[in-house]
Scaffold this motif. Structure first.
Motif: not given
Length: 582
Positions: A31-60
């Protein structure tokens, strides 16, 4: 029994608690975001199946400068268009439940804001920056399969997947297959190439292919076996080097002693010359004084006689002027008596004194001068030959100055075929398809080497056993390559040996021929070039056949000419001070 039961119950409870804690730890990792290493906050899922926090993936995605579209920070899958981000409801619910139960298991679950999450601007896969490509932290390693730099935190997913990790400064291109751009994992023992897994299905299908680790261990074993040979060779070279250094020191001492001896001889010669000249000058002065003394006495006697004559003449003049006969006759008696007392001047003869003669002494000095002159001329015309050159034989020449020239394909005549190792020249019946080049011979079937010498000493050997008509030697790099004047030995810019039918050998330079007497059947010839001395010494059967002299400070190249169809001439190969030929 009751005590035992209680103990068993307590142990079971502790074990259950430990197991629960371990399970919860696993769940928290999922349940930890692979970008921020914190619990997901507003988790989203990409077509490849990997999940991230919405703010983490957008900033990336906002901070990336690549034009290939959006990239998954985990698997590096590229999306040509920005995918629609949908909330992962299941992960969001699990996160909320985990926050509610955090106190039950004694675990601390931190909830942080994501405003500090950032991705290094301008970061690209495989770059040389030392920052994590997911966050701003300093990179620790580079993942070879994914091709990205990661910090210590972002290395964990790659470590769990067993990816190969290398130092951040390693260039990822050097660790990937050139053809398939995949990580190198195999080694082909047949052709010595590095491969990825995809390469095994191509030209390496039937080859002996092993894992990199196995090849590494085997090659290390080979090197370990050769290591003593290298040490032995180093010891041999070091011994030879010591001998050369000792000989250099001996040469310096010998030269210094010779110079000191010559200086002493110079002093003695100068002393001898000075003493000889002083002695002869003293003798000259002594003889001069003796002769001047005799001449002085003669001069005084002559002066006295001259005075007496003057007085007689004066008396006669006075008698002639006396007009009275009586007076004249009275005085004539005394005058005649006075004249009789004078010497008979007609019979006066002066004995000549010997002339000062120093011709013998001068001849001695002239002989000394001529001896010195001849000595100097002999030194100038016939300088002492270098002792190290006199002592060199072909074995020493091979060890000290041995070379294996390589033929220059750009200079080869179209009827000259060059071997793959660039050592053999063969004349063919038809022309080869060579591109036009200003260095290519267009008239004579000749070729020169890539090696160019203008200083130092060089030795090489040529095998002519497969040709019955060829020329071997050297030419100036500036020698023309076009037309009939470009033949080896036929111009002032080339020197060569000519091997004609029936083993008839000649030396050629500037179209001048010198016949050589070489008994027997010879197939190998050596050439020793001393650029500073201006000499090219030609060897055959371990003896000197001919010595060419010229200005070899201008760049020169070994050269070969083959004039019989099918004939071959090649440079002999030297390996580890061992003379071999293929």
């Amino acid at each position: 029994m009751a005590s035992s039961s209680a103990s068993s119950s307590s142990s079971s409870s502790a074990s259950s608690s430990s197991s629960s804690s371990s399970d919860i730890g696993v769940i928290l990792n999922e349940l930890t975001c692979p970008v921020c290493f914190e619990l997901y906050k507003e988790p989203i899922c990409l077509p490849c199946g990997h999940s991230f926090c919405r703010v983490c993936i957008e900033k990336s995605w906002e901070n990336r400068e690549e034009e290939t579209g959006c990239v998954c920070p985990n698997c590096r899958e590229i999306f040509p268009q920005k995918p629609k981000l949908k909330k992962n409801v299941i992960i969001a619910n699990l996160v909320e439940n985990m926050k509610l139960k955090k106190g039950k298991f004694g675990l601390e679950v931190r909830v942080t804001e994501h405003g500090d999450v950032n991705v290094k601007e301008g970061m690209k896969s495989g770059g040389s920056e030392s920052f994590c490509e997911v966050c701003n932290r300093e990179a620790a390693k580079r993942c070879v399969p994914c091709g990205i730099l990661c910090c210590e935190k972002h290395l964990k997913p790659h470590q769990q997947k067993g990816h190969k990790l290398v130092d951040s400064g390693v260039k990822i291109e050097e660790l990937r297959c050139i053809e398939h751009r995949k990580p190198i994992q195999l080694y082909c023992k047949d052709d010595g190439s590095l491969m990825c897994l995809t390469c095994t299905g191509g030209q390496h299908r039937d080859h002996d292919v092993v894992a990199l680790e196995i090849a590494h261990a085997e090659l290390k074993g080979v090197l370990a076996a050769k290591y003593p040979q290298v040490l032995q060779s180093m010891e041999s070279v070091a011994s030879q080097l010591r001998h050369v250094q000792e000989e250099e020191a001996q040469t310096e001492n010998s030269s210094r002693n010779a110079e000191d001896s010559l200086e002493e001889k110079r002093r003695l010669v100068c002393q001898f010359v000075n003493e000889s000249v002083d002695l002869m000058k003293s003798e000259i002065n002594k003889r001069k004084m003796e002769k001047l003394s005799l001449l002085g006495k003669q001069r005084e006697k002559l002066e006295q006689q001259m005075e007496d004559l003057r007085q007689g003449k004066s008396m006669m003049d006075a008698a002639f002027q006396d007009l009275e006969v009586v007076y004249f006759l009275q005085g004539s008696k005394d005058l005649l008596k006075r004249l009789e007392t004078m010497s008979d001047f007609k019979s006066l003869k002066r004995t000549p004194l010997p002339v000062l003669d120093f011709s013998k002494e001068e001849k001695n000095l002239d002989g000394l001068i001529m001896l010195n002159k001849n000595f100097l001329e002999k030194i100038q015309k016939g300088p002492v030959e270098h002792p190290e050159k006199v002592e060199l034989d072909q074995n020493n020449l091979r060890k000290l100055y041995g070379r294996t020239p390589s033929l220059d394909p750009n200079s080869a005549h179209r009827r000259i075929k060059i071997s793959g190792d660039l050592r053999t020249a063969t004349r063919t019946g038809t022309g080869n398809q060579y591109p036009e080049h200003p260095d290519r011979f267009d008239y004579w079937s000749q070729v020169v080497s890539c090696d160019c010498f203008s200083s130092g000493r060089h030795y090489w050997e040529v095998d002519v056993g497969s040709s019955y008509w060829c020329r071997i030697g050297i030419c100036l790099n500036s020698m023309g390559r076009k037309g009939g004047k470009s033949g080896l030995g036929g111009n002032p810019e080339s020197w060569c040996l000519d091997n004609e039918c029936n083993n008839e050998f000649s030396a050629y330079h500037n179209d001048q021929c010198t016949d050589l007497s070489i008994p027997g059947d010879h197939e190998r010839f050596g050439f020793f070039l001393d650029c500073e001395a201006g000499e090219l010494t030609c060897f055959g059967d371990s003896r000197v056949l001919h010595v060419f002299r010229g200005n070899f400070m201008d760049p020169v190249k070994p050269a070969i000419g083959v004039w019989d169809d099918g004939g071959s001439v090649h440079f002999v190969h030297f390996v580890k001070q061992t003379f071999i030929t293929n």
